[in-house]
Scaffold this active site. Structure first.
Site, PDB file in Angstrom:
ATOM      1  N   GLU A 140     -69.322  45.285  -0.064  1.00 33.25           N
ATOM      2  CA  GLU A 140     -69.612  43.903   0.306  1.00 33.25           C
ATOM      3  C   GLU A 140     -69.164  42.926  -0.766  1.00 33.25           C
ATOM      4  OE1 GLU A 140     -70.381  43.227   3.309  1.00 33.25           O
ATOM      5  OE2 GLU A 140     -70.669  45.343   3.816  1.00 33.25           O
ATOM      6  N   HIS A 143     -65.599  42.302  -0.212  1.00 35.45           N
ATOM      7  CA  HIS A 143     -65.392  41.277   0.818  1.00 35.45           C
ATOM      8  C   HIS A 143     -65.501  39.879   0.202  1.00 35.45           C
ATOM      9  CE1 HIS A 143     -64.905  43.465   4.504  1.00 35.45           C
ATOM     10  NE2 HIS A 143     -66.098  44.037   4.481  1.00 35.45           N
ATOM     11  N   GLU A 190     -61.911  46.036   6.475  1.00 39.29           N
ATOM     12  CA  GLU A 190     -62.890  47.060   6.114  1.00 39.29           C
ATOM     13  C   GLU A 190     -62.253  48.157   5.257  1.00 39.29           C
ATOM     14  OE1 GLU A 190     -66.534  47.441   7.096  1.00 39.29           O
ATOM     15  OE2 GLU A 190     -65.841  45.406   6.743  1.00 39.29           O
TER      16      GLU A 190
END
Length: 364
Positions: A140, A143, A190
């Site tokens: 995360e 990201h 992803e």
């Protein structure tokens, strides 16, 4: 392997740090090319600019603040330690806010327009052990470093909007075109974030265990990494062109790639020279991002796709490779790939001036 030896082999306390690392170091080529294609989609810039000013980000943050648990030194302190550690390793200066929300479905996301915020579900927290969770938190944070949160937020909003205006045919078609393109990009992103998670956790086995648990639940004693990866190989090579089309249709509504595919991609990258160079301290820096050539990025993406087509076992990719390499009898190959027959590739006409001997004929 015994529990004690497994614990002793954890990378836990001696992980490398990557000062000034650019997200270009770990971004999957397909992620970059899909994002470029998304930005070129007709109407995307208009929608993006409009939504950037209209999306209720303050409301979103207030929602999590009021109805979830904010990770801190006082609440979910072990997650807070992982978050700060992940930001330290990837040199992300501003630590994103992180929330745990009640949901039995294992999931995590990084959203936000002005500033990224990370949300993990209780289902995920309860499913994963410390090192598996560390890889997810790193995922995360990856990201966040790549700037994916903005597009993820828009994807969530447009997906909900498409449901609400489904009764308006043209409006729904326009929205769904952008949603489909966003999903295609996000699936590729992803793969990039999985790489970031590996750079943070620096334990491939933990990353693999996490993906296996997401696929099959908390039953590691019933699962095997090698067998799990073989599923990815079987999935890629299975069937004929009909199966290739079904694979595409199956993945279109999904926001994430299939877990076996993610595991195979991550293992391949961990074994690559690119990963080893990063671990040795040789990687692109954020200070160099402004000088990055868009043309070079396109070339990298094109080379990646060309190599993917060349080495893929998927029937559709093999057909594309045959076509681009100038193989003859394209119509016959197309027919055989759809029917699963390989007769056209196996039948050869013997030279007319030297017919096969009986012994040669018997070998067939």
């Amino acid at each position: 392997m015994s529990e004690s030896s497994e614990t002793n082999n954890l990378p836990g306390r001696n992980r490398r740090r990557f000062p000034g690392i650019s997200s270009r170091a770990y971004e999957h080529p397909a992620d970059r090319s899909a994002l470029v294609a998304l930005r070129k989609l007709t109407g995307f810039d208009t929608v993006f600019k409009a939504l950037s000013g209209l999306l209720p980000e303050r409301s979103l943050r207030l929602l999590f603040l009021s109805d979830s648990v904010r990770v801190s030194d006082e609440q979910f302190s072990h997650l807070n330690d992982m978050l700060r550690d992940a930001c330290y390793i990837l040199d992300l200066e501003k630590v994103p806010a992180m929330y745990v929300t009640q949901d039995p479905q294992p999931n995590a996301m990084c959203i936000g327009l002005d500033a990224p915020l990370i949300v993990v579900t209780t289902g995920l927290v309860e499913l994963l052990d410390e090192e598996e969770m560390r890889a997810v938190v790193g995922h995360e944070v990856g990201h966040a470093l790549s700037g994916h949160a903005v597009y993820r937020t828009i994807l969530l909003f447009l997906t909900n909007l498409a449901v609400r205006i489904a009764w308006i045919p043209l409006g729904n078609l326009a929205i769904m075109a952008i949603v489909t393109a966003l999903r295609e990009w996000f699936r590729k992103s992803e793969l990039s974030a999985d790489r970031a998670g590996l750079l943070v956790g620096q334990d491939l086995r933990a990353s693999m265990r996490g993906l296996m648990k997401i696929a099959g639940g908390n039953h590691l004693h019933e699962m095997n990494v090698d067998a799990f990866l073989k599923q990815a190989e079987e999935y890629e090579a299975a069937g004929d062109l009909r199966d290739s089309v079904l694979k595409i249709l199956n993945v279109l509504p999904r926001s994430h790639p299939f877990t076996t595919v993610r595991a195979a991609e991550l293992k391949k990258w961990e074994a690559s020279r690119d990963y080893q160079r990063i671990m040795d301290g040789h990687y692109p820096r954020r200070s160099e991002d402004k000088d990055t050539s868009v043309t070079d990025a396109w070339k990298d993406s094109a080379n990646h796709y060309a190599q993917t087509v060349k080495t893929s076992k998927d029937p559709l990719m093999r057909l594309l490779n045959d076509i681009t390499s100038g193989a003859g009898d394209v119509g016959g190959k197309l027919r055989d790939r759809f029917t699963g027959s390989q007769s056209s590739t196996q039948t050869q006409t013997p030279p007319q001036d030297s017919p096969p001997s009986p012994s040669e004929g018997s070998e067939d």
